[in-house]
Design an enzyme around this catalytic site. Sequence first.
Site, PDB file in Angstrom:
ATOM      1  N   GLU A 158      32.609   8.300  11.880  1.00  0.00           N
ATOM      2  CA  GLU A 158      31.796   8.102  10.676  1.00  0.00           C
ATOM      3  C   GLU A 158      31.975   6.703  10.091  1.00  0.00           C
ATOM      4  O   GLU A 158      31.010   6.088   9.640  1.00  0.00           O
ATOM      5  CB  GLU A 158      32.119   9.166   9.633  1.00  0.00           C
ATOM      6  CG  GLU A 158      31.623  10.558   9.998  1.00  0.00           C
ATOM      7  CD  GLU A 158      30.125  10.621  10.238  1.00  0.00           C
ATOM      8  OE1 GLU A 158      29.388   9.787   9.675  1.00  0.00           O
ATOM      9  OE2 GLU A 158      29.683  11.501  10.990  1.00  0.00           O
ATOM     10  N   TYR A 193      28.716   9.888   1.168  1.00  0.00           N
ATOM     11  CA  TYR A 193      28.169  10.313   2.448  1.00  0.00           C
ATOM     12  C   TYR A 193      29.276  10.672   3.438  1.00  0.00           C
ATOM     13  O   TYR A 193      29.287  11.753   4.042  1.00  0.00           O
ATOM     14  CB  TYR A 193      27.250   9.244   3.079  1.00  0.00           C
ATOM     15  CG  TYR A 193      27.114   9.529   4.559  1.00  0.00           C
ATOM     16  CD1 TYR A 193      26.297  10.564   4.985  1.00  0.00           C
ATOM     17  CD2 TYR A 193      27.905   8.866   5.495  1.00  0.00           C
ATOM     18  CE1 TYR A 193      26.239  10.915   6.326  1.00  0.00           C
ATOM     19  CE2 TYR A 193      27.848   9.206   6.832  1.00  0.00           C
ATOM     20  CZ  TYR A 193      27.021  10.225   7.246  1.00  0.00           C
ATOM     21  OH  TYR A 193      26.986  10.587   8.557  1.00  0.00           O
ATOM     22  N   ASP A 235      22.300  10.829   4.386  1.00  0.00           N
ATOM     23  CA  ASP A 235      22.390   9.481   4.955  1.00  0.00           C
ATOM     24  C   ASP A 235      20.976   8.905   5.058  1.00  0.00           C
ATOM     25  O   ASP A 235      20.014   9.511   4.611  1.00  0.00           O
ATOM     26  CB  ASP A 235      23.070   9.524   6.332  1.00  0.00           C
ATOM     27  CG  ASP A 235      22.103  10.006   7.395  1.00  0.00           C
ATOM     28  OD1 ASP A 235      21.262  10.864   7.075  1.00  0.00           O
ATOM     29  OD2 ASP A 235      22.171   9.526   8.533  1.00  0.00           O
TER      30      ASP A 235
END
Length: 291
Positions: free
Chosen positions: A37, A120, A138
């Site tokens: 991520e 996020y 996102d």
Amino acid sequence: MFDNPYSTAVLAWYEANARDLPWRRPGASPWSVLVSEIMLQQTPVVRVLPAWEAWMARWPTPADLAAEPSGEAVRMWNRLGYPRRALNLHACARTIVERHGGEVPDSHADLLALPGVGSYTAAAVASFAFGQRHAVLDTNVRRVLARARTGVEYPPKTQTRAEVALAESLVPPEPAVAARWAVAVMELGALVCTARSPACADCPIAGQCAWRLAGKPPYDGPPRRGQTYAGTDRQVRGRLLAVLRESAAPVPKAALDVVWDEPIQRERALDALVADGLVDPLEDGTYALPG
DNA sequence: GAACCGTGGTA
DNA sequence: TTACCAAGGTT
């Protein structure tokens, strides 16, 4: 509570069309998800894949990375871009070891407290690694919702509370389904509902898409201009850091000076790198990645 | 809230 | 070739 009007179609589409990404595989650790991520922030999947493989091979757990100097993370980051993310990941590893027993925390609040982890990324890790129920918003999801629900081609430039509220209203009630929905709608945005030329013919919710049903009206808001790069401090910083990454030993200042002609801007960029902790000025006047 | 923070691919 | 875009976050 009922699942949203898109979930059945989107989940079925995902089952048939999901990419086989290593951080999505059943055995993927929460740490490997967190690494993915951070790497994926503003960076395409195709460029992250080899970097993620190399990173996980070298540092399979947070403790492995925490034992290294931060400069090793910056060097390993190579040319992925936004190198402060490497520093953030290193700081994440140390925080995880010192405050969470070496295990990536599973609560959204604890994740959010990690450096470089915003709303996020915290939601993504909680959802993808731990199967929790969160709105995961996102750039892909923002675009899908703008089109399907709001009927416009692109979402606003900066995220609004209305978008968050909309995303939250669509999260399926069951955590396991919610987690599946999160990754599925994101994948739909990445593969079908793309920014430039969306493949509406392949879209499982084309029949329920407000934008398509309105005849795909073109975006009419203010220009969505990207930042120029050539000539900026960012370009200078990139060149300076590249010199240090590629050198095993500390480098004399002269080796940095050659990468940019304009001295004022060059010094400003170097000072900023030092202030950011990306460059270490040694006492003998040479420069190195941080120790 | 806007500006800043890298890098490379694509039309 | 320029402009836009790519699983954002921080100040």
